[in-house]
Scaffold this active site. Structure first.
Site, short mmCIF file in Angstrom:
data_model
loop_
_atom_site.label_atom_id
_atom_site.label_comp_id
_atom_site.label_asym_id
_atom_site.label_seq_id
_atom_site.Cartn_x
_atom_site.Cartn_y
_atom_site.Cartn_z
N HIS A 22 36.76 -48.82 59.03
CA HIS A 22 35.71 -48.74 57.61
C HIS A 22 36.26 -49.64 56.87
O HIS A 22 36.95 -49.21 55.73
CB HIS A 22 35.41 -47.55 57.18
CG HIS A 22 34.39 -47.36 56.20
ND1 HIS A 22 34.00 -46.14 55.84
CD2 HIS A 22 33.60 -48.40 55.74
CE1 HIS A 22 33.10 -46.48 54.54
NE2 HIS A 22 32.94 -47.77 54.56
N HIS A 24 34.93 -53.44 54.71
CA HIS A 24 33.80 -54.38 54.54
C HIS A 24 34.38 -55.81 54.16
O HIS A 24 35.30 -55.64 53.06
CB HIS A 24 32.87 -54.14 53.22
CG HIS A 24 32.36 -52.85 53.59
ND1 HIS A 24 30.88 -52.80 53.77
CD2 HIS A 24 32.69 -51.66 53.35
CE1 HIS A 24 30.66 -51.41 53.97
NE2 HIS A 24 31.71 -50.83 53.53
N HIS A 201 26.61 -45.96 57.76
CA HIS A 201 27.10 -45.30 56.08
C HIS A 201 25.89 -44.07 55.64
O HIS A 201 24.82 -44.20 55.86
CB HIS A 201 26.81 -46.24 54.96
CG HIS A 201 28.34 -47.00 54.84
ND1 HIS A 201 28.49 -48.04 55.83
CD2 HIS A 201 28.75 -47.26 53.75
CE1 HIS A 201 29.74 -48.45 55.32
NE2 HIS A 201 29.92 -48.35 54.24
N GLU A 204 27.50 -40.54 51.70
CA GLU A 204 28.61 -41.03 50.41
C GLU A 204 27.35 -40.78 49.31
O GLU A 204 27.62 -40.14 48.43
CB GLU A 204 28.82 -42.28 50.69
CG GLU A 204 29.47 -42.93 49.24
CD GLU A 204 29.58 -44.51 49.58
OE1 GLU A 204 28.63 -45.11 50.08
OE2 GLU A 204 30.48 -45.05 48.90
N ASP A 282 37.86 -49.23 52.79
CA ASP A 282 36.29 -49.69 52.34
C ASP A 282 36.25 -51.17 51.78
O ASP A 282 35.82 -51.98 52.54
CB ASP A 282 35.93 -48.72 51.15
CG ASP A 282 34.20 -48.39 51.11
OD1 ASP A 282 33.53 -49.04 52.16
OD2 ASP A 282 33.62 -47.80 50.62
N ASP A 283 36.78 -51.38 50.62
CA ASP A 283 36.85 -52.58 49.78
C ASP A 283 38.13 -52.79 49.19
O ASP A 283 38.18 -52.52 48.12
CB ASP A 283 35.51 -52.46 49.00
CG ASP A 283 34.32 -52.43 49.59
OD1 ASP A 283 33.63 -53.10 50.22
OD2 ASP A 283 33.84 -51.20 49.36
N1 ADE Z 1 29.22 -52.11 50.95
C1 ADE Z 1 30.44 -51.96 50.39
N2 ADE Z 1 30.96 -51.00 50.13
C2 ADE Z 1 30.05 -50.14 50.29
C3 ADE Z 1 30.13 -48.42 50.14
N3 ADE Z 1 31.26 -47.80 49.54
N4 ADE Z 1 28.98 -48.23 50.19
C4 ADE Z 1 27.83 -48.33 50.88
N5 ADE Z 1 27.79 -49.85 50.93
C5 ADE Z 1 28.86 -50.49 50.75
ZN ZN Z 2 31.87 -48.79 53.28
#
Ligand code: ADE
Ligand code: ZN
Length: 340
Positions: A22, A24, A201, A204, A282-283
């Site tokens: 997971h 992006h 997703h 969350e 995630d990011d």
């Molecule tokens: N796109 C990038 N990060 C995300 C996240 N945490 N939740 C939903 N979409 C995303």
């Molecule tokens: Zn995500």
């Protein structure tokens, strides 16, 4: 890293054979690159440099992604991002990643998704040739898109059948979009029938009902986040019974205000309830984290033993969309961890 013991733990978690399921591509921009590209393009920064990575929750974060991705307007920039992504995997000791990319964020590539995939593929292929870990793509819909847009995306992915593409994904803000499982059910059904894997997703910005829809309406092979399943024990039981893995991102959940503290985070309660959990970033650049640090956060908060860390890493490998050889290699390496 402020003590020798912590440094040793970080080194050991770097050496842990693992996959990331997971993450992006949108979240892997280095802020310095964004600033450079913005200056070159004469585009204003959304806020001053020292506050660039301060986000006011998920909606604000997704807006930021639109701005950042809009700056990646050449094939070379995309290839460089893909190559740099694989360098990051190597630095984290990650053997393989499924990387999510959502075409809606990349304004320069609207209507040119295939060219976008080709440019990314060139970067991943160059990285493989240089001996770096490999990655496959999960092409993502945004929760606020229409059923027609989803159908068109699936038609294209099925027609192109690109070997770099492993899965159909959906991300974005469920709180803004409302309940959209029914809207996307047909697209996900057709993607699955055509051999694409499905990652969703949910749980969350939606509660446990979003996780249930991901399972029952979207046929999710894997759920991104999924943590709010904890609010309904029947959904937790469903995840455990079906063995559907969650790609959990602790720092993201704290930064984007899903939980106020790691003590309140449900990863350990989900794991103990028999849900298959993995740890992810995630990011990573935008949330200033990396995969070993995410393992360390969970390990130190919940007192994970080496056996638990190994079990979570094994789940990450099994839950990934890597080919069988890659999975077998990573799992044989994992059986030798820790080495001292
Ligand atoms: N796109 C990038 N990060 C995300 C996240 N945490 N939740 C939903 N979409 C995303
Ligand atoms: Zn995500």
């Amino acid at each position: 890293m402020n003590s020798p013991a912590k440094a040793k733990q970080h080194t050991s978690l770097c050496a842990l054979p693992k996959a990331e399921v997971h993450v992006h591509l949108e979240g892997t921009f280095e802020p310095s690159i964004l600033e450079k590209w913005a200056v070159e393009a004469g585009v204003a920064m959304p806020r001053p440099r020292e506050r660039l990575l301060e986000f006011g929750g998920l909606a604000d974060f997704l807006h930021f992604l639109d701005w950042a991705c809009g700056l990646a307007n050449t094939a070379d920039r995309l290839s460089e991002l893909a190559y740099a992504f694989c360098q990051r995997l190597a630095a984290d000791g990650t053997g393989y990643a499924d990387v999510i990319i959502n075409p809606t964020h990349w304004s320069a590539w609207h209507g040119r998704t295939r060219a976008m995939i080709e440019a990314l593929d060139a970067g991943f292929t160059a990285a493989e040739q240089d001996g770096l870990p490999t990655a496959r793509l999960c092409i993502s819909l945004l929760r606020t898109q229409t059923a027609d847009e989803a159908a068109e995306m699936v038609d294209q992915l099925v027609e192109w059948c690109h070997p770099r593409v492993a899965a159909l994904s959906i991300d974005g803000n469920e709180a803004a979009a409302g309940r959209t499982g029914p809207r996307f059910a047909d697209a996900f059904r057709r993607a699955g029938a055509a051999g694409l894997r499905r990652t969703v997703h949910a749980g969350e910005s939606s509660g446990p009902e979003g996780v249930r829809d991901a399972i029952e309406l979207l046929g999710a092979d894997r759920i991104d986040h999924g943590v709010r399943a904890i609010e309904d024990e029947r959904v937790v039981a469903l995840l455990a019974e079906r063995g559907i893995p969650l790609g959990i991102c602790p720092t993201s959940n704290l930064t984007l205000n899903v939980y106020p503290s790691m003590d309140a985070h449900p990863i350990e309660r989900l794991r103990k309830a028999g849900v298959r959990v993995s740890v992810n970033t995630d990011d990573p650049s935008l949330l200033a984290t990396n995969l070993p640090s995410e393992y360390e956060l969970a390990r130190s908060t919940f007192g994970w033993t080496d056996a638990i860390v190994r079990e979570v890493a094994r789940t990450s490998i099994d839950a990934s969309f890597a080919d069988a050889d890659t999975k077998a290699l990573l799992k044989s390496q994992l059986s030798l961890w820790p080495s001292d």
